[in-house]
Design a protein around this motif. Structure first.
Motif, mmCIF file in Angstrom:
data_model
loop_
_atom_site.group_PDB
_atom_site.id
_atom_site.type_symbol
_atom_site.label_atom_id
_atom_site.label_comp_id
_atom_site.label_asym_id
_atom_site.label_seq_id
_atom_site.Cartn_x
_atom_site.Cartn_y
_atom_site.Cartn_z
ATOM 1 N N GLN A 143 -13.298 -121.075 -25.849
ATOM 2 C CA GLN A 143 -12.414 -122.420 -25.946
ATOM 3 C C GLN A 143 -11.395 -122.455 -26.886
ATOM 4 O O GLN A 143 -11.303 -122.565 -27.903
ATOM 5 C CB GLN A 143 -13.585 -123.348 -26.367
ATOM 6 N N HIS A 159 -14.602 -129.826 -26.488
ATOM 7 C CA HIS A 159 -15.792 -130.477 -25.650
ATOM 8 C C HIS A 159 -16.396 -131.656 -26.354
ATOM 9 O O HIS A 159 -16.164 -131.943 -27.510
ATOM 10 C CB HIS A 159 -16.983 -129.308 -25.446
ATOM 11 N N SER A 161 -19.657 -131.995 -26.836
ATOM 12 C CA SER A 161 -20.752 -131.708 -27.669
ATOM 13 C C SER A 161 -20.467 -132.145 -29.227
ATOM 14 O O SER A 161 -21.581 -132.287 -29.876
ATOM 15 C CB SER A 161 -20.686 -129.858 -27.753
ATOM 16 N N ARG A 185 -7.995 -128.130 -24.334
ATOM 17 C CA ARG A 185 -7.952 -126.510 -24.390
ATOM 18 C C ARG A 185 -6.756 -126.012 -24.030
ATOM 19 O O ARG A 185 -5.937 -126.274 -23.103
ATOM 20 C CB ARG A 185 -9.181 -125.787 -23.530
ATOM 21 N N GLN A 199 -14.717 -134.410 -19.587
ATOM 22 C CA GLN A 199 -15.906 -134.097 -19.449
ATOM 23 C C GLN A 199 -17.336 -135.121 -19.530
ATOM 24 O O GLN A 199 -16.797 -136.300 -20.046
ATOM 25 C CB GLN A 199 -16.432 -133.220 -20.767
ATOM 26 N N GLU A 201 -20.967 -134.757 -21.176
ATOM 27 C CA GLU A 201 -21.891 -133.846 -21.585
ATOM 28 C C GLU A 201 -23.330 -134.599 -21.936
ATOM 29 O O GLU A 201 -23.244 -135.814 -22.010
ATOM 30 C CB GLU A 201 -21.620 -133.330 -22.836
ATOM 31 N N PHE A 239 -24.254 -119.563 -24.166
ATOM 32 C CA PHE A 239 -23.716 -120.617 -25.217
ATOM 33 C C PHE A 239 -24.338 -120.194 -26.461
ATOM 34 O O PHE A 239 -25.616 -120.243 -26.630
ATOM 35 C CB PHE A 239 -23.604 -121.907 -24.606
ATOM 36 N N PHE A 241 -24.845 -122.470 -28.617
ATOM 37 C CA PHE A 241 -25.526 -123.871 -29.057
ATOM 38 C C PHE A 241 -26.741 -124.057 -28.186
ATOM 39 O O PHE A 241 -27.691 -124.880 -28.542
ATOM 40 C CB PHE A 241 -24.640 -124.952 -29.064
ATOM 41 N N GLY A 273 -22.646 -126.023 -17.284
ATOM 42 C CA GLY A 273 -23.326 -125.344 -18.481
ATOM 43 C C GLY A 273 -24.340 -126.043 -18.982
ATOM 44 O O GLY A 273 -24.352 -127.193 -19.103
ATOM 45 N N CYS A 274 -25.446 -125.329 -19.089
ATOM 46 C CA CYS A 274 -26.727 -126.137 -19.793
ATOM 47 C C CYS A 274 -27.696 -125.119 -20.413
ATOM 48 O O CYS A 274 -27.418 -124.137 -20.634
ATOM 49 C CB CYS A 274 -27.491 -126.664 -18.730
ATOM 50 N N PHE A 297 -26.388 -130.360 -21.690
ATOM 51 C CA PHE A 297 -25.680 -129.889 -20.289
ATOM 52 C C PHE A 297 -24.286 -130.257 -20.676
ATOM 53 O O PHE A 297 -24.062 -131.287 -21.161
ATOM 54 C CB PHE A 297 -26.304 -130.273 -18.986
ATOM 55 N N GLY A 298 -23.410 -129.831 -19.953
ATOM 56 C CA GLY A 298 -21.906 -130.310 -20.043
ATOM 57 C C GLY A 298 -21.210 -129.850 -18.700
ATOM 58 O O GLY A 298 -21.344 -128.671 -18.262
#
Ligand code: PHE
Length: 332
Positions: A143, A159, A161, A185, A199, A201, A239, A241, A273-274, A297-298
């Motif tokens: 990122q 993100h 997150s 980004r 996004q 998430e 990922f 995280f 993504g998740c 997830f995001g």
């Protein structure tokens, strides 16, 4: 007064006649005001009030017909039809990103997720470190980040997150939230990428949350969003995280799986993504990872919107071309 009411005005000429007769310098009212000096002192006040009353009455009628005459032209003051429907007042439309964001949010709200929001300017800890991305971790390269020059610790969140971290820090469990919002980004702008995007998430933490819960939640989402016929596949991914991590693809809605630019001729498009929240992330945020598990997830809203509305260039979303924006109407 009766004479004023009785006067017929049916066009510009009779309007002028009326003006001269009642309101002109040699008109009836002027004449009556001229009588003032011959009225006894004790009656002057009353007389004056009556005359002012007349004058206002005469002027009001004049103004009313003047307006009608200018609207309708000379001929027909009576042709003003007050029952005709009014002119349309153009109303704006929702931005396609807002429409789709509201739709995504409402699907998850039906599953009991609450909305959480946070700042777009974040500190390093909430955007990276707490998410198991310590300084110099190579995965930070995933990122490309805009830093704020005044303070090396500040950045534009990459993100949402970061909002999940803020929520976990509060220590109130279970957590079931979705975090919609703008992220940034440092990417080269193209038909598929921009330096800012939107996004949604999601995060669910409780006792006994499993990967099966994650899959089922996302299946439900996709079917609500794209209909029952859409195909779904999970691919293992990485990922920092989440562990394990996955990416979810759906069958390409643009070409129906035949292959196009959007799906890079694979027939599949990645939409999110998740994974299961990494125990380290839970501990970083003060949550007992022996007791609690969770999934996260995001997804990018632009991608979903492009698929939903068959839009082939993501730059259209931020160019504010009304010809593009006008095409989107929705009740949401
Ligand atoms: N934060 C990730 C991104 O922006 C998406 C993601 C969220 C992946 C949660 C896994 C779990 O790319």
């Amino acid at each position: 007064k009766e004479e004023i009411d009785a006067a017929v005005i049916d066009g510009a000429a009779s309007l002028e006649e009326y003006r001269i007769k009642f309101l002109g310098t040699k008109g009836i009212l002027k004449g009556l005001f001229g009588e003032m000096k011959s009225v006894a002192n004790e009656n002057k006040k009353e007389f004056g009030q009556i005359l002012n009353d007349f004058k206002q009455h005469a002027e009001a009628k004049y103004e009313q017909f003047k307006e009608l005459t200018s609207v309708n032209g000379d001929s027909a003051t009576s042709s003003l039809d007050l029952t005709l429907p009014g002119d349309d007042i153009p109303v704006g439309t929702h931005h396609p990103i807002s429409i789709v964001r509201n739709e995504i949010v409402s699907i998850f709200q039906r599953l009991g997720f609450a909305i959480a929001e946070g700042p777009e300017i974040e500190d390093d800890m909430h955007n990276f470190t707490a998410l198991n991305l310590p300084e110099n971790h190579p995965a930070r390269d995933m990122q490309d980040t805009f830093y704020i020059s005044q303070n090396p610790d500040w950045l534009l969140r990459t993100h949402t997150s970061s909002v999940q971290v803020r929520e976990m820090e509060k220590g109130k469990l279970p957590i079931r939230i979705i975090c919609p919002g703008r992220v940034y980004r440092n990417e080269t702008i193209s038909a598929r990428a921009h330096c800012f995007f939107q996004q949604v998430e999601g995060l669910y933490i409780d006792e006994n949350v499993s990967f099966a819960d994650l899959k089922q939640t996302l299946y439900f989402f996709v079917q609500e969003m794209f209909g029952k016929n859409v195909k779904v596949r999970f691919r293992p991914s990485y990922f920092p995280f989440t562990e394990p991590s996955a990416e979810m693809d759906i069958s390409c809605l643009i070409c129906g799986g035949k292959g196009c630019n959007v799906c890079k001729h694979t027939g599949w498009v990645e939409i999110l993504g998740c994974g299961m929240v990494h125990p380290k992330v839970l501990e970083n945020c003060g949550i007992d990872s022996n007791k609690y598990t969770g999934f996260a997830f995001g997804m990018g809203i632009e991608r979903i919107t492009m698929l939903k509305y068959q839009i082939k260039d993501l730059r259209l979303f931020s160019e504010n071309d009304v010809r593009f924006l006008k095409q989107f109407t929705s009740a949401t």
